[in-house]
Design a protein around this motif. Sequence first.
Motif, PDB file in Angstrom:
ATOM      1  N   SER A  85       0.879  -1.185   0.029  1.00  0.00           N
ATOM      2  CA  SER A  85      -0.120  -0.068   0.127  1.00  0.00           C
ATOM      3  C   SER A  85       0.738   1.209  -0.086  1.00  0.00           C
ATOM      4  CB  SER A  85      -0.971   0.122   1.278  1.00  0.00           C
ATOM      5  OG  SER A  85      -0.176  -0.131   2.459  1.00  0.00           O
ATOM      6  N   GLY A  86       2.223   1.216  -0.090  1.00  0.00           N
ATOM      7  CA  GLY A  86       3.128   2.271  -0.029  1.00  0.00           C
ATOM      8  C   GLY A  86       3.464   2.871   1.372  1.00  0.00           C
ATOM      9  N   ASP A  87       2.988   2.121   2.395  1.00  0.00           N
ATOM     10  CA  ASP A  87       3.471   2.388   3.676  1.00  0.00           C
ATOM     11  C   ASP A  87       4.866   1.981   3.925  1.00  0.00           C
ATOM     12  OD1 ASP A  87       0.850   3.468   4.255  1.00  0.00           O
ATOM     13  OD2 ASP A  87       0.142   1.446   5.087  1.00  0.00           O
ATOM     14  N   THR A  88       5.546   3.003   4.774  1.00  0.00           N
ATOM     15  CA  THR A  88       6.833   2.663   5.092  1.00  0.00           C
ATOM     16  C   THR A  88       7.102   1.590   6.246  1.00  0.00           C
ATOM     17  OG1 THR A  88       7.852   4.887   4.710  1.00  0.00           O
ATOM     18  CG2 THR A  88       9.347   3.583   6.013  1.00  0.00           C
ATOM     19  N   VAL A  89       7.634   0.628   5.738  1.00  0.00           N
ATOM     20  CA  VAL A  89       8.034  -0.744   6.879  1.00  0.00           C
ATOM     21  C   VAL A  89       9.179  -0.347   7.543  1.00  0.00           C
ATOM     22  CG1 VAL A  89       8.553  -2.887   6.855  1.00  0.00           C
ATOM     23  CG2 VAL A  89       6.796  -2.363   5.304  1.00  0.00           C
ATOM     24  N   ALA A  90      10.375   0.159   7.134  1.00  0.00           N
ATOM     25  CA  ALA A  90      11.632   0.288   7.323  1.00  0.00           C
ATOM     26  C   ALA A  90      12.441   1.322   6.697  1.00  0.00           C
ATOM     27  CB  ALA A  90      12.374  -0.963   7.607  1.00  0.00           C
ATOM     28  N   ASN A  91      13.240   2.108   7.521  1.00  0.00           N
ATOM     29  CA  ASN A  91      14.321   2.804   6.859  1.00  0.00           C
ATOM     30  C   ASN A  91      15.761   2.129   7.222  1.00  0.00           C
ATOM     31  OD1 ASN A  91      13.082   5.548   5.845  1.00  0.00           O
ATOM     32  ND2 ASN A  91      12.227   5.498   8.031  1.00  0.00           N
ATOM     33  N   ILE A  92      16.511   1.994   5.960  1.00  0.00           N
ATOM     34  CA  ILE A  92      17.600   0.898   6.249  1.00  0.00           C
ATOM     35  C   ILE A  92      18.780   1.689   5.747  1.00  0.00           C
ATOM     36  CG2 ILE A  92      18.843  -1.087   5.365  1.00  0.00           C
ATOM     37  CD1 ILE A  92      15.630  -2.105   4.646  1.00  0.00           C
ATOM     38  N   SER A  93      19.782   1.716   6.381  1.00  0.00           N
ATOM     39  CA  SER A  93      20.923   2.424   5.920  1.00  0.00           C
ATOM     40  C   SER A  93      22.076   1.452   6.064  1.00  0.00           C
ATOM     41  CB  SER A  93      21.425   3.705   7.090  1.00  0.00           C
ATOM     42  OG  SER A  93      22.699   4.158   6.784  1.00  0.00           O
ATOM     43  N   ILE A  94      22.886   1.293   5.004  1.00  0.00           N
ATOM     44  CA  ILE A  94      24.109   0.492   5.094  1.00  0.00           C
ATOM     45  C   ILE A  94      25.304   1.439   4.447  1.00  0.00           C
ATOM     46  CG2 ILE A  94      24.869  -1.749   3.799  1.00  0.00           C
ATOM     47  CD1 ILE A  94      22.047  -2.136   3.102  1.00  0.00           C
ATOM     48  N   ASP A  95      26.545   1.014   5.424  1.00  0.00           N
ATOM     49  CA  ASP A  95      27.869   1.723   5.102  1.00  0.00           C
ATOM     50  C   ASP A  95      28.422   0.839   3.996  1.00  0.00           C
ATOM     51  OD1 ASP A  95      28.949  -0.230   6.472  1.00  0.00           O
ATOM     52  OD2 ASP A  95      29.727   1.239   8.092  1.00  0.00           O
ATOM     53  N   LYS A  96      29.692   1.587   3.636  1.00  0.00           N
ATOM     54  CA  LYS A  96      30.444   0.919   2.622  1.00  0.00           C
ATOM     55  C   LYS A  96      30.977  -0.420   3.045  1.00  0.00           C
ATOM     56  CE  LYS A  96      34.925   3.053   3.647  1.00  0.00           C
ATOM     57  NZ  LYS A  96      36.079   3.774   2.942  1.00  0.00           N
ATOM     58  N   ASN A  97      31.103  -0.926   4.340  1.00  0.00           N
ATOM     59  CA  ASN A  97      31.454  -1.959   4.865  1.00  0.00           C
ATOM     60  C   ASN A  97      30.404  -2.843   5.408  1.00  0.00           C
ATOM     61  OD1 ASN A  97      34.296  -1.234   4.778  1.00  0.00           O
ATOM     62  ND2 ASN A  97      33.898   0.074   6.584  1.00  0.00           N
ATOM     63  N   LYS A  99      27.695  -2.647   7.011  1.00  0.00           N
ATOM     64  CA  LYS A  99      26.983  -2.450   8.518  1.00  0.00           C
ATOM     65  C   LYS A  99      25.974  -1.886   8.046  1.00  0.00           C
ATOM     66  CE  LYS A  99      31.413  -2.402  10.922  1.00  0.00           C
ATOM     67  NZ  LYS A  99      32.448  -1.506  11.349  1.00  0.00           N
ATOM     68  N   VAL A 100      24.857  -2.726   8.717  1.00  0.00           N
ATOM     69  CA  VAL A 100      23.311  -2.409   8.459  1.00  0.00           C
ATOM     70  C   VAL A 100      22.714  -1.637   9.670  1.00  0.00           C
ATOM     71  CG1 VAL A 100      21.021  -3.349   7.530  1.00  0.00           C
ATOM     72  CG2 VAL A 100      23.221  -4.337   6.984  1.00  0.00           C
ATOM     73  N   ILE A 101      21.946  -0.787   9.359  1.00  0.00           N
ATOM     74  CA  ILE A 101      20.997   0.010  10.536  1.00  0.00           C
ATOM     75  C   ILE A 101      19.487   0.070  10.101  1.00  0.00           C
ATOM     76  CG2 ILE A 101      20.665   2.007  11.964  1.00  0.00           C
ATOM     77  CD1 ILE A 101      23.515   2.571  11.749  1.00  0.00           C
ATOM     78  N   VAL A 102      18.683  -0.592  10.707  1.00  0.00           N
ATOM     79  CA  VAL A 102      17.266  -0.737  10.209  1.00  0.00           C
ATOM     80  C   VAL A 102      16.654  -0.071  11.431  1.00  0.00           C
ATOM     81  CG1 VAL A 102      15.243  -2.157  10.100  1.00  0.00           C
ATOM     82  CG2 VAL A 102      17.526  -2.933   9.222  1.00  0.00           C
ATOM     83  N   ASN A 103      15.864   1.051  11.231  1.00  0.00           N
ATOM     84  CA  ASN A 103      15.233   2.030  12.000  1.00  0.00           C
ATOM     85  C   ASN A 103      15.762   2.453  13.194  1.00  0.00           C
ATOM     86  OD1 ASN A 103      12.708   1.935  10.156  1.00  0.00           O
ATOM     87  ND2 ASN A 103      12.031   0.126  11.195  1.00  0.00           N
ATOM     88  N   GLY A 104      17.175   2.677  12.837  1.00  0.00           N
ATOM     89  CA  GLY A 104      17.939   3.200  13.984  1.00  0.00           C
ATOM     90  C   GLY A 104      18.787   2.272  14.802  1.00  0.00           C
ATOM     91  N   LYS A 105      18.365   1.057  14.611  1.00  0.00           N
ATOM     92  CA  LYS A 105      19.112  -0.248  15.422  1.00  0.00           C
ATOM     93  C   LYS A 105      20.030  -0.799  14.208  1.00  0.00           C
ATOM     94  CE  LYS A 105      15.431  -0.409  18.655  1.00  0.00           C
ATOM     95  NZ  LYS A 105      14.230  -1.455  18.917  1.00  0.00           N
TER      96      LYS A 105
END
Length: 153
Positions: A85-97, A99-105
């Motif tokens: 439906s287009g709702d955000t489930v998660a914001n994901i950030s991944i660095d060049k190594n 390392k993953v951060i999902v919703n700030g964790k």
Amino acid sequence: MCTKRVVICLSLVSMLFTSTTWAINKDYRHKLEQSGCTQVSEAQGCDINKSKAENAKAGFVNESSDTTASATSPYAGKWLALSDSGDTVANISIDKNDKVIVNGKSVHATKTDGGLQFKQGMVIYTLQGDRRVKGEDVWRDTDAGTQGKIFKK
């Protein structure tokens, strides 16, 4: 007694001949080193006739052979997991190594089958390693039975 000796001799001879088929030749090894590819990444599309930089752009760099600081992961960046439906489930950030951060964790990620996979709670996220392949970055909630796509911001 004689047949045991023959079987042992034949086994040793066959082992000798089959072990040489596993080796790669010097020219092929040199191409792999120059291109940044591995035999596995070559099978996934890495071109041993291109430079390491060209293969890095395509997301095929052998991390153990690439010592430059500018090398980045094909997963690096900001991602958005969305429901149907287009709702955000998660914001994901991944660095060049990777390392993953999902919703700030921070979460543990593993490379598997040409992709990067990580989990937060009951949701499993999978990003395709070949960035030319579209539509295969997905998430699945194993508890609710829902799933959706992941998009790069």
